[in-house]
Structures are given as structure tokens and as C-alpha cells.
Design an enzyme around this catalytic site. Structure first.
Site, PDB file in Angstrom:
ATOM      1  N   CYS A   5       3.227  -8.868  13.846  1.00 57.46           N
ATOM      2  CA  CYS A   5       4.604  -8.165  14.552  1.00 57.46           C
ATOM      3  C   CYS A   5       5.520  -9.801  14.588  1.00 57.46           C
ATOM      4  O   CYS A   5       6.720  -8.549  13.519  1.00 57.46           O
ATOM      5  CB  CYS A   5       4.401  -7.443  15.734  1.00 57.46           C
ATOM      6  SG  CYS A   5       3.707  -5.918  15.821  1.00 57.46           S
TER       7      CYS A   5
ATOM      8  N   CYS B 165       3.105 -11.959  19.069  1.00 59.27           N
ATOM      9  CA  CYS B 165       2.099 -10.941  18.088  1.00 59.27           C
ATOM     10  C   CYS B 165       2.402 -11.776  16.590  1.00 59.27           C
ATOM     11  O   CYS B 165       3.623 -11.781  16.159  1.00 59.27           O
ATOM     12  CB  CYS B 165       1.933  -9.229  18.315  1.00 59.27           C
ATOM     13  SG  CYS B 165       1.119  -8.487  16.698  1.00 59.27           S
TER      14      CYS B 165
ATOM     15  N   HIS C 218      -0.935  -3.928  16.009  1.00 58.04           N
ATOM     16  CA  HIS C 218      -2.398  -4.933  14.942  1.00 58.04           C
ATOM     17  C   HIS C 218      -3.674  -4.910  15.437  1.00 58.04           C
ATOM     18  O   HIS C 218      -4.625  -5.624  14.619  1.00 58.04           O
ATOM     19  CB  HIS C 218      -1.558  -6.171  15.106  1.00 58.04           C
ATOM     20  CG  HIS C 218      -0.326  -6.335  13.842  1.00 58.04           C
ATOM     21  ND1 HIS C 218       0.301  -6.113  14.371  1.00 58.04           N
ATOM     22  CD2 HIS C 218      -0.305  -6.018  12.611  1.00 58.04           C
ATOM     23  CE1 HIS C 218       1.747  -5.896  13.390  1.00 58.04           C
ATOM     24  NE2 HIS C 218       1.014  -5.882  12.223  1.00 58.04           N
TER      25      HIS C 218
ATOM     26  N   LYS D 150      -2.999  -2.541   5.786  1.00 60.76           N
ATOM     27  CA  LYS D 150      -4.064  -3.705   4.812  1.00 60.76           C
ATOM     28  C   LYS D 150      -5.201  -4.431   5.512  1.00 60.76           C
ATOM     29  O   LYS D 150      -6.456  -4.514   5.364  1.00 60.76           O
ATOM     30  CB  LYS D 150      -3.127  -4.306   3.267  1.00 60.76           C
ATOM     31  CG  LYS D 150      -2.694  -4.276   2.641  1.00 60.76           C
ATOM     32  CD  LYS D 150      -3.762  -4.375   1.521  1.00 60.76           C
ATOM     33  CE  LYS D 150      -3.051  -3.784   0.547  1.00 60.76           C
ATOM     34  NZ  LYS D 150      -3.958  -4.532  -0.707  1.00 60.76           N
TER      35      LYS D 150
ATOM     36  N   CYS E 172      -2.805  -6.988  20.452  1.00 56.86           N
ATOM     37  CA  CYS E 172      -1.491  -6.023  19.905  1.00 56.86           C
ATOM     38  C   CYS E 172      -1.906  -4.500  19.737  1.00 56.86           C
ATOM     39  O   CYS E 172      -2.826  -4.496  19.338  1.00 56.86           O
ATOM     40  CB  CYS E 172      -1.288  -7.118  18.802  1.00 56.86           C
ATOM     41  SG  CYS E 172       0.523  -5.574  18.124  1.00 56.86           S
TER      42      CYS E 172
ATOM     43  N   HIS F 280       3.865   1.755   2.591  1.00 57.90           N
ATOM     44  CA  HIS F 280       5.109   0.856   2.285  1.00 57.90           C
ATOM     45  C   HIS F 280       6.112   1.857   0.894  1.00 57.90           C
ATOM     46  O   HIS F 280       7.037   1.543   1.057  1.00 57.90           O
ATOM     47  CB  HIS F 280       4.810  -0.758   1.491  1.00 57.90           C
ATOM     48  CG  HIS F 280       3.870  -1.388   2.859  1.00 57.90           C
ATOM     49  ND1 HIS F 280       3.341  -1.393   2.047  1.00 57.90           N
ATOM     50  CD2 HIS F 280       4.880  -1.527   3.550  1.00 57.90           C
ATOM     51  CE1 HIS F 280       2.828  -2.317   2.812  1.00 57.90           C
ATOM     52  NE2 HIS F 280       3.588  -2.591   4.052  1.00 57.90           N
TER      53      HIS F 280
ATOM     54  N   HIS G 274       1.007  -1.660  -0.209  1.00 55.46           N
ATOM     55  CA  HIS G 274      -0.077  -0.330  -0.248  1.00 55.46           C
ATOM     56  C   HIS G 274       0.983   1.645   0.273  1.00 55.46           C
ATOM     57  O   HIS G 274       1.951   1.335   0.294  1.00 55.46           O
ATOM     58  CB  HIS G 274      -0.941   0.270   1.083  1.00 55.46           C
ATOM     59  CG  HIS G 274      -0.632   0.329   2.705  1.00 55.46           C
ATOM     60  ND1 HIS G 274       0.501   0.381   2.752  1.00 55.46           N
ATOM     61  CD2 HIS G 274      -0.297  -0.945   2.998  1.00 55.46           C
ATOM     62  CE1 HIS G 274       0.495   0.721   4.335  1.00 55.46           C
ATOM     63  NE2 HIS G 274      -0.226  -0.043   4.620  1.00 55.46           N
TER      64      HIS G 274
ATOM     65  N   LYS H 175      -2.748   4.359  11.792  1.00 55.65           N
ATOM     66  CA  LYS H 175      -1.464   3.560  10.856  1.00 55.65           C
ATOM     67  C   LYS H 175      -2.336   3.193   9.164  1.00 55.65           C
ATOM     68  O   LYS H 175      -3.530   2.208   9.741  1.00 55.65           O
ATOM     69  CB  LYS H 175      -0.514   2.762  11.163  1.00 55.65           C
ATOM     70  CG  LYS H 175       0.211   2.450  10.314  1.00 55.65           C
ATOM     71  CD  LYS H 175       1.421   1.174  11.241  1.00 55.65           C
ATOM     72  CE  LYS H 175       2.311   0.469  10.757  1.00 55.65           C
ATOM     73  NZ  LYS H 175       2.470  -0.804  10.593  1.00 55.65           N
TER      74      LYS H 175
HETATM   75  N1  MSP Z   1       9.719  -7.071   7.823  1.00 63.23           N
HETATM   76  C1  MSP Z   1       9.527  -6.305   8.348  1.00 63.23           C
HETATM   77  C2  MSP Z   1      10.746  -5.308   8.203  1.00 63.23           C
HETATM   78  C3  MSP Z   1      12.631  -5.944   7.699  1.00 63.23           C
HETATM   79  S1  MSP Z   1      13.660  -4.954   7.699  1.00 63.23           S
HETATM   80  C4  MSP Z   1      14.702  -6.294   8.230  1.00 63.23           C
HETATM   81  C5  MSP Z   1       8.379  -4.955   8.425  1.00 63.23           C
HETATM   82  N2  MSP Z   1       7.575  -5.203   6.827  1.00 63.23           N
HETATM   83  S2  MSP Z   1       6.331  -5.168   6.628  1.00 63.23           S
HETATM   84  O1  MSP Z   1       5.692  -4.964   5.335  1.00 63.23           O
HETATM   85  O2  MSP Z   1       5.340  -5.401   7.877  1.00 63.23           O
HETATM   86  O3  MSP Z   1       6.270  -3.032   6.949  1.00 63.23           O
HETATM   87  C6  MSP Z   1       7.525  -2.553   6.052  1.00 63.23           C
HETATM   88  C7  MSP Z   1       7.838  -1.220   5.971  1.00 63.23           C
HETATM   89  O4  MSP Z   1       6.669  -0.674   5.787  1.00 63.23           O
HETATM   90  C8  MSP Z   1       8.231  -0.727   7.780  1.00 63.23           C
HETATM   91  O5  MSP Z   1       8.809   0.405   8.033  1.00 63.23           O
HETATM   92  C9  MSP Z   1       6.719  -0.118   8.549  1.00 63.23           C
HETATM   93  O6  MSP Z   1       6.755   0.946   8.792  1.00 63.23           O
HETATM   94  C10 MSP Z   1       6.434   0.181   7.284  1.00 63.23           C
HETATM   95  N3  MSP Z   1       5.223   0.799   6.930  1.00 63.23           N
HETATM   96  C11 MSP Z   1       3.570  -0.199   7.304  1.00 63.23           C
HETATM   97  N4  MSP Z   1       2.856   0.579   7.170  1.00 63.23           N
HETATM   98  C12 MSP Z   1       2.983   2.235   7.463  1.00 63.23           C
HETATM   99  C13 MSP Z   1       1.826   3.092   7.196  1.00 63.23           C
HETATM  100  N5  MSP Z   1       1.099   3.398   7.308  1.00 63.23           N
HETATM  101  N6  MSP Z   1       2.496   4.545   7.108  1.00 63.23           N
HETATM  102  C14 MSP Z   1       4.269   4.732   6.581  1.00 63.23           C
HETATM  103  N7  MSP Z   1       5.067   3.046   6.697  1.00 63.23           N
HETATM  104  C15 MSP Z   1       4.534   1.758   6.665  1.00 63.23           C
HETATM  105  O7  MSP Z   1       7.780  -4.865   9.207  1.00 63.23           O
END
Ligand code: MSP
Length: 527
Positions: free
Chosen positions: A133, A130, A158, A309, A155, A24, A21, A306
Site C-alpha cells: 500500500c 505496508c 495485500h 496480480k 495488511c 486497472h 490487469h 479484489k
Molecule cells: N499508485 C497508486 C495511486 C496513486 S494516485 C495519486 C496506486 N496504484 S495501483 O496501481 O495500485 O492502483 C491504481 C488503481 O487501480 C486504484 O484506483 C485501484 O483501486 C485500482 N485497482 C486495482 N485493482 C483493482 C480491482 N481489482 N478492481 C478495480 N480497481 C482496482 O494505488
């Protein structure tokens, strides 16, 4: 280790349980802007991104969909995660998947080294986990559930119940590193940024660190622990290592690692502790340098929460780029949200900035300037004459903005860099209004003055194209071609960005070309 001007920037590697989304995409764009800036400054630059494919979360999603976790990951990577990079125009140098042999083998080497050196032992663990997480939680970190989870502890991120796990695991002696970590935060304030993130991490470590459970035995979707194949490596321990396995840790030839490490890690604030506590402790145990920086950016919020999805608030990046284009996506998120703070996305704000800043502010400036060069000088950039105070003011402004922007990028304050660069857009628009070239054009005696005014504007645009290339690469490339600069100065990507503010680079006599609208008018239901 790392040489003077090397810049190695990473994004987190993304879980492949779902498609990306805009949250990311936001992380990706920020890392890409920094990488493009440094690349264009001539620094040895490397940008890494990739996917995190092991662990219970992916296993459960794949099982629920009736496929193997590897099949699931392959599909998500090829259909969603790699295409994301094209959608938002990210020029990464590498893409790592944690299921690749180059990663798995190096993880095993790292683990074996820590085991041989006495940093790992077998023990028992019971705690709340969790799966969202992929982390054990302290009871103090849980909150009261609502709706279907009323009466349960969930959590905080989540909003789903945690699971009580009891396992015999391998542990990493992380507790031994608390003092060294505190010294790192104190001696090197740049290490964790922004300031709020640094304070949070310092407070956390001051409370004392426990050892970290680094293996799981209740499922087998992960890297096998080298000395005990009934265990797989804890997914975060595996994932963090991507930052060094991707650049050759554990290879016979570690020259890439020597050249690039340590990195600047761009991460969301929810995963700050993994990067600023666990990760440097792992590196210290292995005798490697800690990261150069860990920067925790804010979240994109929807309804104050936050965007995610799993909470059905995710917006797919192409919903925006299909209408507004990748440049507008990149510009909007880098400009509208102070990097390091949370921000709310709104279609209205995006649309308003697109119209006011990109289309009317920058796009019109470019098309008006080129149209005037065509009309008044037959499409050839004229020689500038003796500058007036007004002209000199523009020259100084360009030099100052370029310098300030570079300083802001050094501090990872991308929004500040853009604000500095945008002073050039605003001032040039004001300058055109004040100088009234269309009036000068009516008077033959003012021919030299008209030439100077138009030169000032197109040379300002030359600087803008160079400075904005890392953020809006598509539009700046079009502008560069239209300015004729590709012929007279060479490729835009080759223009040294730290030299962008030096006046007088665009040679008089350069022939301009037609410019299509950089940011065309948009008619949509949303806009
Ligand atoms: N797989 C782990 C990271 C491992 S790094 C060695 C993970 N993955 S994640 O897909 O859940 O999230 C990846 C990144 O996306 C994180 O930095 C997270 O903060 C970011 N985001 C997820 N949702 C977000 C928002 N709504 N806004 C900004 N960034 C967000 O965590």
C-alpha cells in the site's frame, strides 16, 4: 479559476511494479467515457493518466529483477502501460510519469512552499508499514495472517506482513486541517462520492487526524527533499501532486492550471482516503482549490476478493479484447457493474451480454435498418411523412433518453446513462416488429408509411451512434459511416452530445453504405 464548462478528469497513476490487469483498465475506461462524453458536449476537456514510479515497492521489484528502478519503470511503461491505452481505446490527453523532470521539479517547489510557510517539521516516527500500500497502518487496520503468515498480523488488502519502521522523518501538519475537511464534506456533499465513500471518509476524519510522515531516508528512489537531500519525498505525497504538476503547477505560465483545475478524480475505493483526506489538506496548505470531486469506484472481484496480480487473480485486458474487441470490453464493464459498487467479472456474463445486447440488440438493429433502406429505397434515406402516435412516442423516447443519460453522466452514474440509452435500442427493435416494414413494402399505397417507419429507425440510430460514441467508439464510427452521416452531418466526434435527442437531424436523401457486422459472432472456448 476554472471556467464554466471545463472538465478535467484523472485516473490514479499506476504503480509500475507489474503489468496492468482488468481492474486497472476498468478505471481507465470509466475516466475515458466521461472525458469523451464531455469532449463531445463541447466542454473544455482534459483527461490525464500516468504512472507512479517512485517508492520502495518499485525499488524492491526492480532490485529483485536485477535492474535499476528507472530501467524497470521505462520497460513497464513502454511495454505494458502505454500499450494498455491502445488495447482499450483510451483517448487520454496526457500521460504523466512521476520520474519526469516536469513533475519532480514541481514537487520540489510545492514542498519548499509548504516548508517555508511552516507546514512541515522534522520528527520521529515508529509504525507498521505496508510496502504494497506504501502506507503506515494503524494496528486496528491489520488482520490475522493465514497460510505462510499464520500467527502474524498482515495488511487487510495485500494479506502480507507489515514491517515495523522507525525513522527520523519530515512531517506535514495534516492534523491542522481536520475541521476544514469536515466542513468541506458537510458543505459540499458532491466532493466525495458515492455516499458510502463520503460517510467512510467523514467518520475517519471525525476520529481526528495525525500529522503525516512525508519523507523517507532509508532508501533514495524518490524526489529529493529540496532542503535535505538525505531524504526522499514519501511516494504518495509525490504521486498525488501529479494532478497539478501535469497541468503546469509551478511553471512560469500557469494558465493551463487556471483553466482546468479543479479536477474530477476517479479512484478505486482502496485509495479514497489519500484523495479525499491527504490530498485536499495538501492543497489547502498550499492555498490551492480542492478537487471538484473524488469518486471512489468499486473493485472487480475474483472469488469475492479484489482482483490482483500479487494474488495471481489478475486477468490481462487483452485476454478479453483479443476475442471480443475493445468496444465490448468498454461496454461490458460500464454496463454490468453499477459504478461505485463492486462487481464480479465472469466470461459467461460477458459472453451473454455480448450476444444479447451488442450483437442481437444493437448490431442487428443497425444491419436490419440499413438493409431495408437499401432494399426498399435504393440506399437513400427517405423523407418522413406525417407521424403517427407510435412514431411520436419514439421521438419522445429518444429525447428523454438523451436528457436522462446526460443527467446520469453528470452524477457519474455511467451504468444508468447506458441503461437510458439502451431503452432506444429496445424500443426501436420493438417498433420494427410492430410496424412490420416488410409487410408495408408489399403495398404500394403504404409507400409513405414505409418511408416514415424507416426514417424513424435510422434517425433513432443516428441518435444512438452519437450517444454511444463515448462508450463504443469503434462500432459507432462504423455505423456513422454506414448511415451516410459522415457526409451529411460531418464527423461523429463533432456531433454535440447534448443535442443528440433533437429529432430530425439526419437529412432525407442521405445515401447509406454497406455495414459490416458491428459485433460478429464469436466462437471461443471461453465464450
Ligand atoms: N499508485 C497508486 C495511486 C496513486 S494516485 C495519486 C496506486 N496504484 S495501483 O496501481 O495500485 O492502483 C491504481 C488503481 O487501480 C486504484 O484506483 C485501484 O483501486 C485500482 N485497482 C486495482 N485493482 C483493482 C480491482 N481489482 N478492481 C478495480 N480497481 C482496482 O494505488
Amino acid at each position: 479559476m476554472s471556467s464554466g464548462n471545463s472538465f478535467y478528469v484523472t485516473t490514479p497513476i499506476f504503480y509500475v511494479n507489474d503489468a496492468p490487469h482488468i481492474g486497472h483498465a476498468y478505471t481507465e475506461v470509466a475516466a475515458d467515457v466521461l472525458a469523451r462524453w464531455h469532449r463531445q458536449a463541447g466542454d473544455t476537456t482534459w483527461m490525464l493518466t500516468g504512472t507512479d514510479e517512485h517508492g520502495e515497492k518499485i525499488l524492491r521489484t526492480a532490485t529483485a529483477n536485477g535492474v535499476s528502478p528507472k530501467e524497470w519503470a521505462d520497460k513497464l511503461v513502454e511495454k505494458s502501460w502505454r500499450p494498455l491505452l491502445e488495447t482499450i481505446d483510451v483517448a487520454n490527453d496526457d500521460f504523466i510519469r512521476t520520474t519526469e523532470p516536469r513533475h519532480e521539479e514541481a514537487v520540489q517547489k510545492f514542498l519548499q512552499k509548504l516548508y517555508d510557510d511552516g507546514f512541515i517539521y522534522a520528527g520521529e516516527y515508529e509504525g507498521y508499514y505496508c510496502v504494497g500500500c506504501e502506507e503506515y497502518k494503524q494496528e486496528s487496520e491489520l488482520v490475522d495472517g493465514t497460510g505462510p503468515y499464520e500467527g502474524q498480523k498482515v495488511c487487510a488488502i495485500h494479506s502480507k506482513p507489515v514491517e515495523l519502521l522507525q525513522e527520523r522523518n519530515y512531517f506535514f501538519r495534516m492534523s491542522e486541517f481536520a475541521e476544514r475537511l469536515l466542513a468541506l464534506y458537510a458543505d459540499n456533499p458532491e466532493f466525495v462520492q458515492p455516499e458510502s465513500a463520503r460517510n467512510e471518509v467523514t467518520q475517519f476524519v471525525k476520529q481526528g487526524l495525525s500529522d503525516l510522515s512525508i519523507s523517507r531516508s532509508s532508501f533514495d528512489w524518490g524526489v529529493k527533499v529540496p532542503w535535505d537531500d538525505t531524504h526522499v519525498v514519501y511516494v504518495w505525497f509525490d504521486a498525488l501532486l501529479n494532478y497539478i504538476t501535469a497541468i503546469g503547477y509551478g511553471n512560469d505560465d500557469e494558465s493551463r492550471l487556471d483553466e482546468l483545475w479543479p479536477a474530477v478524480h476517479i479512484v478505486g475505493k482502496d485509495i479514497l482516503r489519500f484523495h479525499a483526506v491527504i490530498w485536499p489538506a495538501m492543497l489547502m496548505a498550499a492555498g490551492l482549490e480542492v478537487p471538484h470531486r473524488v469518486y471512489g469506484h468499486g473493485w472487480l472481484l475474483v472469488g469475492g476478493e479484489k482482483m490482483s496480480k500479487s494474488k495471481l487473480t489478475g486477468i490481462a485486458p487483452n485476454e478479453i479484447t483479443d476475442t471480443f474487441g475493445s468496444d465490448a470490453f468498454r461496454y461490458y464493464f460500464m454496463r454490468a457493474i453499477a459504478f461505485g459498487q463492486d462487481g464480479s467479472f465472469s466470461w459467461e456474463d460477458l459472453s451473454a451480454r455480448y450476444q444479447a445486447e451488442l450483437a442481437n440488440g444493437f448490431g442487428n438493429l443497425a444491419s436490419r435498418a440499413l438493409a431495408m433502406v437499401t432494399r426498399y429505397f435504393d440506399g437513400t434515406i427517405p423523407e418522413q411523412g406525417e407521424p403517427t402516435d407510435d412514431d411520436l412516442e419514439i421521438q419522445k423516447l429518444v429525447a428523454d433518453a438523451a436528457r436522462e443519460a446526460d443527467a446520469a453522466i453528470e452524477k457519474l452514474a455511467i451504468h444508468d446513462a447506458l441503461a437510458h440509452i439502451w431503452t432506444i435500442v429496445d424500443e426501436l427493435n420493438g417498433y420494427i416488429t410492430d410496424q412490420q416494414p416488410w409487410v408495408l413494402a408489399k403495398d404500394d399505397e403504404q409507400r409513405e408509411r414505409l418511408a416514415t417507419v424507416l426514417y424513424t429507425v435510422v434517425e433513432g440510430l443516428r441518435a444512438l451512434a452519437v450517444l454511444l460514441a463515448p462508450v463504443i467508439p469503434v462500432a459507432t464510427d462504423k455505423l456513422w459511416t454506414a448511415l451516410g452521416a459522415a457526409e451529411s452531418l460531418g464527423a461523429l466526434a463533432d456531433q454535440p452530445i447534448r443535442d443528440a435527442g433533437r429529432w430530425g437531424q439526419l437529412p432525407a436523401g442521405t445515401v447509406v453504405h454497406q455495414l459490416e457486422a458491428l459485433f460478429p459472432r464469436i466462437e471461443t472456448a471461453n465464450a
